[in-house]
Design an enzyme around this catalytic site. Structure first.
Site, PDB file in Angstrom:
ATOM      1  N   ARG A 105      11.600  -5.435   4.176  1.00 24.94           N
ATOM      2  CA  ARG A 105      11.104  -4.564   4.223  1.00 24.94           C
ATOM      3  C   ARG A 105      12.356  -3.812   5.235  1.00 24.94           C
ATOM      4  O   ARG A 105      12.464  -4.083   6.188  1.00 24.94           O
ATOM      5  CB  ARG A 105      10.009  -4.125   4.578  1.00 24.94           C
ATOM      6  CG  ARG A 105       9.722  -2.659   4.310  1.00 24.94           C
ATOM      7  CD  ARG A 105       8.860  -1.893   5.153  1.00 24.94           C
ATOM      8  NE  ARG A 105       7.936  -2.784   6.013  1.00 24.94           N
ATOM      9  CZ  ARG A 105       6.650  -3.326   6.088  1.00 24.94           C
ATOM     10  NH1 ARG A 105       5.549  -1.810   5.215  1.00 24.94           N
ATOM     11  NH2 ARG A 105       5.822  -3.966   7.060  1.00 24.94           N
ATOM     12  N   LYS A 163       1.280  -1.019  -0.153  1.00 28.57           N
ATOM     13  CA  LYS A 163      -0.012  -0.093   0.116  1.00 28.57           C
ATOM     14  C   LYS A 163       0.814   1.177  -0.388  1.00 28.57           C
ATOM     15  O   LYS A 163       0.684   2.540  -0.877  1.00 28.57           O
ATOM     16  CB  LYS A 163      -1.158   0.253   0.867  1.00 28.57           C
ATOM     17  CG  LYS A 163      -1.818  -1.909   1.461  1.00 28.57           C
ATOM     18  CD  LYS A 163      -2.793  -0.753   2.720  1.00 28.57           C
ATOM     19  CE  LYS A 163      -2.135  -0.870   3.924  1.00 28.57           C
ATOM     20  NZ  LYS A 163      -1.350  -2.214   4.431  1.00 28.57           N
ATOM     21  N   ARG A 187      -9.344   1.466   9.373  1.00 26.11           N
ATOM     22  CA  ARG A 187      -8.685   0.058   9.577  1.00 26.11           C
ATOM     23  C   ARG A 187     -10.123  -0.659  10.756  1.00 26.11           C
ATOM     24  O   ARG A 187      -9.675  -1.556  10.425  1.00 26.11           O
ATOM     25  CB  ARG A 187      -7.262   0.107  10.780  1.00 26.11           C
ATOM     26  CG  ARG A 187      -6.761  -0.388   9.724  1.00 26.11           C
ATOM     27  CD  ARG A 187      -5.065  -0.069  10.678  1.00 26.11           C
ATOM     28  NE  ARG A 187      -3.991  -0.725  10.495  1.00 26.11           N
ATOM     29  CZ  ARG A 187      -3.504  -0.397   9.302  1.00 26.11           C
ATOM     30  NH1 ARG A 187      -3.232   0.419   8.982  1.00 26.11           N
ATOM     31  NH2 ARG A 187      -2.087  -1.448   9.570  1.00 26.11           N
ATOM     32  N   ARG A 189      11.879  -2.004  10.856  1.00 22.37           N
ATOM     33  CA  ARG A 189      10.976  -1.847  11.923  1.00 22.37           C
ATOM     34  C   ARG A 189      10.208  -3.022  13.345  1.00 22.37           C
ATOM     35  O   ARG A 189      10.133  -4.330  12.294  1.00 22.37           O
ATOM     36  CB  ARG A 189       9.583  -1.803  11.624  1.00 22.37           C
ATOM     37  CG  ARG A 189       9.502  -0.233  10.467  1.00 22.37           C
ATOM     38  CD  ARG A 189       7.998  -0.040   9.874  1.00 22.37           C
ATOM     39  NE  ARG A 189       6.463  -0.483  10.184  1.00 22.37           N
ATOM     40  CZ  ARG A 189       5.711  -0.743   9.017  1.00 22.37           C
ATOM     41  NH1 ARG A 189       5.216   0.528   8.013  1.00 22.37           N
ATOM     42  NH2 ARG A 189       4.471  -0.900   9.094  1.00 22.37           N
ATOM     43  N   ARG A 235      -0.261  -8.959  13.580  1.00 26.89           N
ATOM     44  CA  ARG A 235      -0.971  -8.098  12.442  1.00 26.89           C
ATOM     45  C   ARG A 235      -1.279  -8.590  12.260  1.00 26.89           C
ATOM     46  O   ARG A 235      -3.231  -7.496  11.230  1.00 26.89           O
ATOM     47  CB  ARG A 235       0.531  -7.475  12.015  1.00 26.89           C
ATOM     48  CG  ARG A 235       0.674  -6.013  12.938  1.00 26.89           C
ATOM     49  CD  ARG A 235       2.171  -5.177  12.271  1.00 26.89           C
ATOM     50  NE  ARG A 235       1.878  -4.720  10.962  1.00 26.89           N
ATOM     51  CZ  ARG A 235       2.717  -4.839   9.851  1.00 26.89           C
ATOM     52  NH1 ARG A 235       4.916  -4.906  10.684  1.00 26.89           N
ATOM     53  NH2 ARG A 235       3.192  -4.350   9.552  1.00 26.89           N
TER      54      ARG A 235
HETATM   55  P1  AP5 Z   1       4.739  -1.676   1.558  1.00 28.09           P
HETATM   56  O1  AP5 Z   1       4.373  -0.401   0.298  1.00 28.09           O
HETATM   57  O2  AP5 Z   1       5.411  -0.605   2.862  1.00 28.09           O
HETATM   58  O3  AP5 Z   1       4.014  -2.359   2.400  1.00 28.09           O
HETATM   59  P2  AP5 Z   1       2.429  -1.177   2.848  1.00 28.09           P
HETATM   60  O4  AP5 Z   1       1.432  -2.465   2.394  1.00 28.09           O
HETATM   61  O5  AP5 Z   1       2.654   0.095   3.258  1.00 28.09           O
HETATM   62  O6  AP5 Z   1       3.102  -2.028   4.495  1.00 28.09           O
HETATM   63  P3  AP5 Z   1       3.039  -1.663   6.186  1.00 28.09           P
HETATM   64  O7  AP5 Z   1       3.263  -3.061   7.073  1.00 28.09           O
HETATM   65  O8  AP5 Z   1       3.225  -0.647   6.695  1.00 28.09           O
HETATM   66  O9  AP5 Z   1       1.139  -1.433   6.148  1.00 28.09           O
HETATM   67  P4  AP5 Z   1       0.586  -1.341   7.618  1.00 28.09           P
HETATM   68  O10 AP5 Z   1      -0.978  -1.296   7.377  1.00 28.09           O
HETATM   69  O11 AP5 Z   1       0.702  -3.420   8.565  1.00 28.09           O
HETATM   70  O12 AP5 Z   1       1.476  -0.301   8.630  1.00 28.09           O
HETATM   71  P5  AP5 Z   1       1.234   0.763   8.973  1.00 28.09           P
HETATM   72  O13 AP5 Z   1       2.100   1.357   8.911  1.00 28.09           O
HETATM   73  O14 AP5 Z   1       0.194   1.206   8.663  1.00 28.09           O
HETATM   74  O15 AP5 Z   1       5.938  -2.979   1.170  1.00 28.09           O
HETATM   75  C1  AP5 Z   1       6.309  -3.718   2.020  1.00 28.09           C
HETATM   76  C2  AP5 Z   1       7.569  -4.310   1.045  1.00 28.09           C
HETATM   77  O16 AP5 Z   1       7.446  -5.006   0.093  1.00 28.09           O
HETATM   78  C3  AP5 Z   1       9.024  -2.902   1.272  1.00 28.09           C
HETATM   79  O17 AP5 Z   1       9.700  -4.059   1.701  1.00 28.09           O
HETATM   80  C4  AP5 Z   1       8.468  -2.749  -0.741  1.00 28.09           C
HETATM   81  O18 AP5 Z   1       9.737  -2.483  -0.440  1.00 28.09           O
HETATM   82  C5  AP5 Z   1       8.142  -4.273  -1.324  1.00 28.09           C
HETATM   83  N1  AP5 Z   1       6.647  -3.911  -2.264  1.00 28.09           N
HETATM   84  C6  AP5 Z   1       5.950  -3.459  -2.358  1.00 28.09           C
HETATM   85  N2  AP5 Z   1       5.134  -3.923  -2.852  1.00 28.09           N
HETATM   86  C7  AP5 Z   1       6.042  -5.148  -4.169  1.00 28.09           C
HETATM   87  C8  AP5 Z   1       5.543  -5.941  -4.817  1.00 28.09           C
HETATM   88  N3  AP5 Z   1       4.501  -5.105  -5.588  1.00 28.09           N
HETATM   89  N4  AP5 Z   1       6.749  -7.053  -5.337  1.00 28.09           N
HETATM   90  C9  AP5 Z   1       7.671  -7.039  -4.423  1.00 28.09           C
HETATM   91  N5  AP5 Z   1       7.686  -5.884  -3.880  1.00 28.09           N
HETATM   92  C10 AP5 Z   1       7.357  -5.151  -3.360  1.00 28.09           C
HETATM   93  O19 AP5 Z   1       0.945   0.795   9.964  1.00 28.09           O
HETATM   94  C11 AP5 Z   1       1.549   0.351  11.215  1.00 28.09           C
HETATM   95  C12 AP5 Z   1       0.880   0.081  12.965  1.00 28.09           C
HETATM   96  O20 AP5 Z   1       0.748   1.455  13.059  1.00 28.09           O
HETATM   97  C13 AP5 Z   1      -0.298  -0.938  12.568  1.00 28.09           C
HETATM   98  O21 AP5 Z   1      -0.477  -2.074  12.760  1.00 28.09           O
HETATM   99  C14 AP5 Z   1      -0.850   0.087  14.060  1.00 28.09           C
HETATM  100  O22 AP5 Z   1      -0.758  -0.638  15.074  1.00 28.09           O
HETATM  101  C15 AP5 Z   1      -0.768   1.576  13.917  1.00 28.09           C
HETATM  102  N6  AP5 Z   1      -2.206   2.111  12.745  1.00 28.09           N
HETATM  103  C16 AP5 Z   1      -1.513   2.354  11.624  1.00 28.09           C
HETATM  104  N7  AP5 Z   1      -3.005   3.038  11.004  1.00 28.09           N
HETATM  105  C17 AP5 Z   1      -3.862   2.720  12.394  1.00 28.09           C
HETATM  106  C18 AP5 Z   1      -5.151   3.049  12.048  1.00 28.09           C
HETATM  107  N8  AP5 Z   1      -5.499   3.469  10.793  1.00 28.09           N
HETATM  108  N9  AP5 Z   1      -5.861   2.799  13.467  1.00 28.09           N
HETATM  109  C19 AP5 Z   1      -5.204   1.984  14.202  1.00 28.09           C
HETATM  110  N10 AP5 Z   1      -3.754   1.838  13.881  1.00 28.09           N
HETATM  111  C20 AP5 Z   1      -2.942   1.683  13.230  1.00 28.09           C
END
Ligand code: AP5
Length: 213
Positions: A127, A13, A88, A160, A171
């Site tokens: 990552r 994402k 979420r 991370r 998660r």
């Molecule tokens: P990447 O683009 O980083 O993936 P992502 O989907 O953004 O993954 P996240 O782990 O950041 O999502 P998340 O929703 O768990 O975390 P968030 O930060 O929102 O890609 C992943 C890897 O793959 C990278 O190395 C990239 O280079 C590679 N890649 C990407 N696309 C690829 C492809 N097509 N092919 C090959 N490789 C590829 O949330 C973290 C924490 O914050 C949550 O757990 C929660 O505790 C809190 N939080 C965040 N938002 C909320 C909310 N709305 N409510 C409550 N808590 C929240």
């Protein structure tokens, strides 16, 4: 353009969100990035967010919604925005709908990106993130020019804390139980598209662009 990107942790994402935000010249609102940016602050919100994130749990809805609503009122969000990681759960989705309907607005596109669990786990495990600017790399799929060093700002790349195996399992579990139900919430709304995120970064981007067009 008002876009939501939904999908499991690590599906890509954030990678796609950065491209779309640049392309459409709209702010990329990543609640995860916003919380991580607070980690070194000495505030109650920062402490609560860090504790929840490091355990792989969602930050409480009241705090998350308040942070997002405040962000939406900044001038740059008037021209549109792209959510990555928000909403979420159903409570957050309804809070966003209420805010938008009070402004006489709706979302234009809800893009649900998905891929197999093995692929997602591999993407998370490889990552690496820049400590200084937050740029995201992958040890196999998006390598920096110099190992461990950010191409953009020469910052140090790190893994991370919530990308450790046990936390990733938590998660994914929470995603399945709490976040996935919002797919049903959005499925019947105009602008919803399911996108196969199992291809490489370029292939996924092309599918997202096709859906938007
Ligand atoms: P990447 O683009 O980083 O993936 P992502 O989907 O953004 O993954 P996240 O782990 O950041 O999502 P998340 O929703 O768990 O975390 P968030 O930060 O929102 O890609 C992943 C890897 O793959 C990278 O190395 C990239 O280079 C590679 N890649 C990407 N696309 C690829 C492809 N097509 N092919 C090959 N490789 C590829 O949330 C973290 C924490 O914050 C949550 O757990 C929660 O505790 C809190 N939080 C965040 N938002 C909320 C909310 N709305 N409510 C409550 N808590 C929240």
């Amino acid at each position: 353009m008002k876009i939501i990107l939904i999908g499991p942790p690590g599906v890509g994402k954030g990678t796609e969100a950065k491209r779309l935000a640049t392309l459409f010249d709209i702010p990329h609102i990543s609640t995860g990035d916003m919380f991580r940016a607070m980690f070194d602050e000495d505030t109650e919100l920062a402490k609560i967010a860090k504790a929840h994130i490091n355990r792989g749990e969602l930050v409480p809805d009241d705090l998350t919604n308040a942070m997002v609503i405040e962000r939406l009122q900044e001038p740059d969000a008037k021209k549109g925005f792209l959510f990555d990681g928000y909403p979420r759960n159903i409570v957050q989705a309804k809070a966003l709908d209420d805010f938008l309907s009070n402004q006489g607005e709706t979302m234009d596109a809800v893009l649900y990106i998905d891929a197999d669990i093995e692929l997602i786990t591999e993407r998370i495990a490889g990552r690496r993130v820049c400590k200084s600017c937050g740029a995201v790399y992958h040890v196999n799929y998006k390598k920096p020019k110099v190992d461990g060093v950010c191409d953009q700002c020469q910052g140090v790349l790190y893994q991370r804390k919530d990308d450790m195996e046990a936390t990733v399992r938590r998660r994914l579990h929470i995603y399945h139980d709490v976040t996935a139900p919002i797919i049903d919430y959005y499925k019947h709304q105009q602008g919803f598209h399911a996108i196969d995120g199992s291809g490489n970064i370029e292939e996924t981007h092309q599918k997202v662009m096709d859906a938007i067009q």
